[in-house]
Enzyme design. Structure first.
Site, PDB file in Angstrom:
ATOM      1  N   ARG A 175      43.274 -55.933 -37.254  1.00  0.00           N
ATOM      2  CA  ARG A 175      42.519 -55.069 -38.167  1.00  0.00           C
ATOM      3  C   ARG A 175      43.283 -53.804 -38.607  1.00  0.00           C
ATOM      4  NH1 ARG A 175      36.336 -54.729 -36.471  1.00  0.00           N
ATOM      5  NH2 ARG A 175      36.022 -54.985 -38.685  1.00  0.00           N
ATOM      6  N   PRO A 176      44.458 -53.986 -39.252  1.00  0.00           N
ATOM      7  CA  PRO A 176      45.202 -52.820 -39.755  1.00  0.00           C
ATOM      8  C   PRO A 176      44.497 -52.193 -40.958  1.00  0.00           C
ATOM      9  CG  PRO A 176      46.252 -54.838 -40.498  1.00  0.00           C
ATOM     10  CD  PRO A 176      45.103 -55.259 -39.623  1.00  0.00           C
ATOM     11  N   ILE A 177      45.008 -51.042 -41.436  1.00  0.00           N
ATOM     12  CA  ILE A 177      44.421 -50.432 -42.644  1.00  0.00           C
ATOM     13  C   ILE A 177      45.474 -50.311 -43.753  1.00  0.00           C
ATOM     14  CG2 ILE A 177      42.572 -49.211 -41.409  1.00  0.00           C
ATOM     15  CD1 ILE A 177      44.247 -46.607 -41.949  1.00  0.00           C
ATOM     16  N   ASP A 178      46.536 -51.163 -43.659  1.00  0.00           N
ATOM     17  CA  ASP A 178      47.627 -51.049 -44.636  1.00  0.00           C
ATOM     18  C   ASP A 178      47.167 -51.286 -46.080  1.00  0.00           C
ATOM     19  OD1 ASP A 178      47.116 -53.628 -43.705  1.00  0.00           O
ATOM     20  OD2 ASP A 178      49.126 -54.366 -44.130  1.00  0.00           O
TER      21      ASP A 178
ATOM     22  N   ARG B 137      24.376 -52.013 -31.575  1.00  0.00           N
ATOM     23  CA  ARG B 137      25.176 -51.455 -32.689  1.00  0.00           C
ATOM     24  C   ARG B 137      24.728 -52.055 -34.016  1.00  0.00           C
ATOM     25  NH1 ARG B 137      31.096 -52.729 -31.987  1.00  0.00           N
ATOM     26  NH2 ARG B 137      31.013 -51.809 -34.062  1.00  0.00           N
TER      27      ARG B 137
ATOM     28  N   CYS C 272      34.964 -53.629 -33.410  1.00  0.00           N
ATOM     29  CA  CYS C 272      34.956 -54.861 -32.617  1.00  0.00           C
ATOM     30  C   CYS C 272      36.373 -55.386 -32.444  1.00  0.00           C
ATOM     31  CB  CYS C 272      34.105 -55.924 -33.311  1.00  0.00           C
ATOM     32  SG  CYS C 272      32.346 -55.646 -33.132  1.00  0.00           S
TER      33      CYS C 272
ATOM     34  N   ASP D  48      31.203 -63.379 -39.711  1.00  0.00           N
ATOM     35  CA  ASP D  48      30.265 -62.771 -38.753  1.00  0.00           C
ATOM     36  C   ASP D  48      29.230 -63.770 -38.242  1.00  0.00           C
ATOM     37  OD1 ASP D  48      31.628 -60.462 -39.147  1.00  0.00           O
ATOM     38  OD2 ASP D  48      30.126 -59.502 -40.406  1.00  0.00           O
TER      39      ASP D  48
ATOM     40  N   LYS E 290      23.257 -53.372 -41.888  1.00  0.00           N
ATOM     41  CA  LYS E 290      24.175 -52.366 -41.316  1.00  0.00           C
ATOM     42  C   LYS E 290      25.423 -52.229 -42.185  1.00  0.00           C
ATOM     43  CE  LYS E 290      27.111 -53.833 -37.949  1.00  0.00           C
ATOM     44  NZ  LYS E 290      28.547 -53.654 -38.204  1.00  0.00           N
ATOM     45  N   ASN E 291      26.019 -53.380 -42.554  1.00  0.00           N
ATOM     46  CA  ASN E 291      27.305 -53.313 -43.258  1.00  0.00           C
ATOM     47  C   ASN E 291      27.169 -52.873 -44.713  1.00  0.00           C
ATOM     48  OD1 ASN E 291      28.564 -53.930 -40.914  1.00  0.00           O
ATOM     49  ND2 ASN E 291      29.027 -56.058 -41.431  1.00  0.00           N
TER      50      ASN E 291
ATOM     51  N   ARG F  49      34.920 -49.158 -36.867  1.00  0.00           N
ATOM     52  CA  ARG F  49      35.828 -49.411 -37.980  1.00  0.00           C
ATOM     53  C   ARG F  49      35.432 -48.605 -39.228  1.00  0.00           C
ATOM     54  NH1 ARG F  49      40.737 -51.708 -39.291  1.00  0.00           N
ATOM     55  NH2 ARG F  49      40.632 -52.710 -41.308  1.00  0.00           N
TER      56      ARG F  49
HETATM   57  C1  EPZ Z   1      33.956 -55.918 -42.659  1.00  0.00           C
HETATM   58  O1  EPZ Z   1      35.040 -55.513 -41.845  1.00  0.00           O
HETATM   59  C2  EPZ Z   1      32.738 -55.955 -41.765  1.00  0.00           C
HETATM   60  N1  EPZ Z   1      32.509 -54.618 -41.227  1.00  0.00           N
HETATM   61  C3  EPZ Z   1      32.942 -56.970 -40.656  1.00  0.00           C
HETATM   62  O2  EPZ Z   1      31.749 -57.061 -39.897  1.00  0.00           O
HETATM   63  C4  EPZ Z   1      33.238 -58.343 -41.261  1.00  0.00           C
HETATM   64  O3  EPZ Z   1      33.564 -59.236 -40.233  1.00  0.00           O
HETATM   65  C5  EPZ Z   1      34.423 -58.240 -42.243  1.00  0.00           C
HETATM   66  O4  EPZ Z   1      34.174 -57.213 -43.227  1.00  0.00           O
HETATM   67  C6  EPZ Z   1      34.708 -59.532 -42.981  1.00  0.00           C
HETATM   68  O5  EPZ Z   1      33.565 -59.947 -43.670  1.00  0.00           O
HETATM   69  C7  EPZ Z   1      31.842 -53.710 -41.942  1.00  0.00           C
HETATM   70  O6  EPZ Z   1      31.427 -53.952 -43.070  1.00  0.00           O
HETATM   71  C8  EPZ Z   1      31.610 -52.380 -41.312  1.00  0.00           C
HETATM   72  P1  EPZ Z   1      38.152 -56.889 -43.893  1.00  0.00           P
HETATM   73  P2  EPZ Z   1      36.440 -55.079 -42.512  1.00  0.00           P
HETATM   74  O7  EPZ Z   1      38.946 -55.690 -44.238  1.00  0.00           O
HETATM   75  O8  EPZ Z   1      36.174 -54.376 -43.782  1.00  0.00           O
HETATM   76  C9  EPZ Z   1      42.721 -57.998 -42.910  1.00  0.00           C
HETATM   77  C10 EPZ Z   1      30.417 -57.134 -37.948  1.00  0.00           C
HETATM   78  O9  EPZ Z   1      30.326 -57.932 -36.992  1.00  0.00           O
HETATM   79  N2  EPZ Z   1      43.106 -56.665 -43.390  1.00  0.00           N
HETATM   80  O10 EPZ Z   1      37.504 -57.652 -44.997  1.00  0.00           O
HETATM   81  O11 EPZ Z   1      37.205 -54.397 -41.454  1.00  0.00           O
HETATM   82  C11 EPZ Z   1      41.955 -57.928 -41.594  1.00  0.00           C
HETATM   83  O12 EPZ Z   1      42.804 -57.746 -40.487  1.00  0.00           O
HETATM   84  C12 EPZ Z   1      31.778 -56.718 -38.489  1.00  0.00           C
HETATM   85  O13 EPZ Z   1      29.429 -56.605 -38.491  1.00  0.00           O
HETATM   86  C13 EPZ Z   1      44.449 -56.291 -43.389  1.00  0.00           C
HETATM   87  O14 EPZ Z   1      45.336 -57.059 -43.028  1.00  0.00           O
HETATM   88  O15 EPZ Z   1      37.055 -56.522 -42.788  1.00  0.00           O
HETATM   89  C14 EPZ Z   1      41.186 -59.221 -41.611  1.00  0.00           C
HETATM   90  O16 EPZ Z   1      42.025 -60.237 -41.137  1.00  0.00           O
HETATM   91  C15 EPZ Z   1      32.904 -57.209 -37.670  1.00  0.00           C
HETATM   92  N3  EPZ Z   1      44.758 -55.025 -43.827  1.00  0.00           N
HETATM   93  C16 EPZ Z   1      40.898 -59.447 -43.081  1.00  0.00           C
HETATM   94  O17 EPZ Z   1      41.794 -58.591 -43.806  1.00  0.00           O
HETATM   95  C17 EPZ Z   1      43.813 -54.155 -44.254  1.00  0.00           C
HETATM   96  O18 EPZ Z   1      44.164 -53.016 -44.632  1.00  0.00           O
HETATM   97  C18 EPZ Z   1      39.480 -59.148 -43.528  1.00  0.00           C
HETATM   98  O19 EPZ Z   1      39.083 -57.853 -43.049  1.00  0.00           O
HETATM   99  C19 EPZ Z   1      42.461 -54.541 -44.246  1.00  0.00           C
HETATM  100  C20 EPZ Z   1      42.130 -55.810 -43.807  1.00  0.00           C
END
Ligand code: EPZ
Length: 417
Positions: free
Chosen positions: A126-129, A397, A121, A306, A27-28, A97
């Site tokens: 989970r910000p997008i900064d 999902r 989830c 995960d 999926k991811n 997301r």
């Molecule tokens: C991806 O989410 C996956 N989702 C998640 O899988 C997975 O848990 C995660 O990567 C970590 O491996 C998809 O691929 C669709 P990140 P993503 O940005 O991209 C912080 C599942 O169960 N962060 O690597 O959202 C954030 O808050 C899902 O399949 C910021 O602070 O994860 C987190 O603490 C759940 N600012 C950390 O980075 C940002 O702009 C890692 O998040 C972006 C992230």
């Protein structure tokens, strides 16, 4: 009050699973590749994709952008020739997301993109900064309105982005935003297998991308359609290993991505699980009760967050006290509350979880609060004594044909509503 749920699963525990299962496509990996088809500006085929709920939502978003999308035998055909940037509504973007991943490709192709802040989830803030910082470093303007509408626009004239933190989504988004810039690079990039899969897809679509290291390099090129094979889902593969182990069963997991799961497999071996590599399969042999374990989650190649809830479910019955540090998401511990209803003993101190293994879990009424919490509860219920009623609205999902596959290896599960 009970949380809302869309189906009730009745799981009879204590039956050792036995047989062979095949791991579904990831999926991811598929979600960002669906977003990347926008950059191909033509017909693409994503083979072996399966219709998970998150995938259906992403497909619906693509259609609203003007793409033609058809499910075909063994995959999805997408034609993004007539795509145009437009807002597609919170009712869809709020569901997941990955909706934010359209920003990068739309920016690269049209120089503008708008979306609502994404859902997904509930496992942390989970910000997008970092995504926005990446776009700004490329030269784009960004604005987030009070109601949560995100605008990005301008010209991506710079070639080097240094991401403020390691993030899967930010790496994917910024990789796609920089694709049309020959010689671009993304520094401090995530290295997850799904990033490599996206890089390969972008190369198929004409952009010469090398990913899988902390620096992503982009050679650039002209867009073209192409065919992409979606790799095995490492998290689903890990869930299967846990399901066999939780029930004291034995099985063969075909399409087990060994090199993507080194940290997970090594941890289970350390706990005493009997596992053997068999070509592209993993053999799970009848194993003794696991020993307690200590580990922390981290970005690839460290242990994947995960699979943390799923291994937590296994450790509720291990010998001794386990300790887990969840380094990625600040509130990914909801599964422990639910496992507690089945008799598991655990304590949460901020990001550190202690789990004291008990001899047996008891079936109970539980609820999935997010996707992997749902998978963890299924694993726990299969290995518990008696019947578990699982209120669920998340598992479909991310898990395709899960119930049928579990039944094929001997599980007794009934969908009651
Ligand atoms: C991806 O989410 C996956 N989702 C998640 O899988 C997975 O848990 C995660 O990567 C970590 O491996 C998809 O691929 C669709 P990140 P993503 O940005 O991209 C912080 C599942 O169960 N962060 O690597 O959202 C954030 O808050 C899902 O399949 C910021 O602070 O994860 C987190 O603490 C759940 N600012 C950390 O980075 C940002 O702009 C890692 O998040 C972006 C992230």
């Amino acid at each position: 009050m009970l949380p809302s749920f869309e189906r009730l699963l009745k799981i009879r525990g204590g039956i050792p699973l036995k047989g062979e299962v095949r791991v579904q496509p990831s999926k991811n990996a598929l979600l960002p590749i669906l977003a990347a088809t926008v950059l191909a500006e033509g017909p693409c085929r994503l083979s072996s994709a399966v219709p998970l709920r998150d995938v259906e939502n992403m497909v619906e978003m693509l259609r609203r952008f003007g793409a033609k999308v058809e499910w075909c035998d063994g995959g999805i055909e997408v034609d993004t020739t007539d795509v145009h940037p437009q807002t597609i509504g919170r009712e869809l973007t709020g569901k997941m997301r990955a909706s934010v991943l359209f920003l990068g490709p739309l920016l690269a192709r049209f120089g503008e993109a708008t979306t609502d802040l994404p859902g997904g989830c509930r496992i942390g803030e989970r910000p997008i900064d970092w995504h926005l910082s990446g776009f700004e470093q490329l030269g784009y303007e960004t604005k987030v309105e009070d109601e949560g509408v995100v605008h990005v626009w301008g010209e991506g004239k710079n070639r080097v982005v240094h991401l403020p933190g390691v993030s899967v989504g930010a790496t994917e988004n910024v990789m796609m935003a920089s694709c049309t810039q020959a010689g671009a690079s993304v520094l401090n990039a995530a290295r997850e297998p799904e990033i490599v899969a996206l890089g390969n897809a972008l190369s198929r679509f004409g952009f010469g991308v090398t990913a899988g290291d902390s620096e992503v390099q982009i050679a650039g090129g002209k867009p073209r359609g192409g065919e992409v094979e979606i790799p095995s889902d490492r998290i689903v593969a890990g869930t299967w290993a846990a399901a066999f182990l939780a029930t004291g069963g034995e099985g063969r997991i075909v399409g087990y991505p060994h090199k993507d799961l080194r940290a997970f497999t090594a941890l289970l071996l350390e706990g005493g699980a009997r596992l053997e590599e068999d070509g592209d399969a993993l053999l799970v042999l009848k194993s003794p009760r696991l020993k307690a374990l200590k580990f922390g989650t981290g970005a690839f190649p460290a242990f994947p967050t995960d699979l943390q809830p799923i291994v937590s479910a296994l450790l509720t019955k291990a010998r001794g006290k386990s300790r887990i540090v969840e380094n990625l998401f600040e509130s990914r511990s909801n599964h422990l509350n639910e496992l507690g209803r089945m008799g598991a003993r655990s304590w949460v101190d901020n990001r550190t979880f202690t789990i004291e293994g008990v001899k047996q879990l008891q079936g109970a009424l539980v609820s999935s609060t997010d996707l992997r919490c749902g998978a963890a509860l299924v694993v726990a219920a299969l290995g518990a004594c008696g019947e578990t009623l699982l209120q669920d609205r998340h598992i479909s999902r991310g898990y395709h044909g899960f119930i049928a596959s579990l039944e094929s290896v001997g599980a007794q599960i009934e969908v009651c509503r």
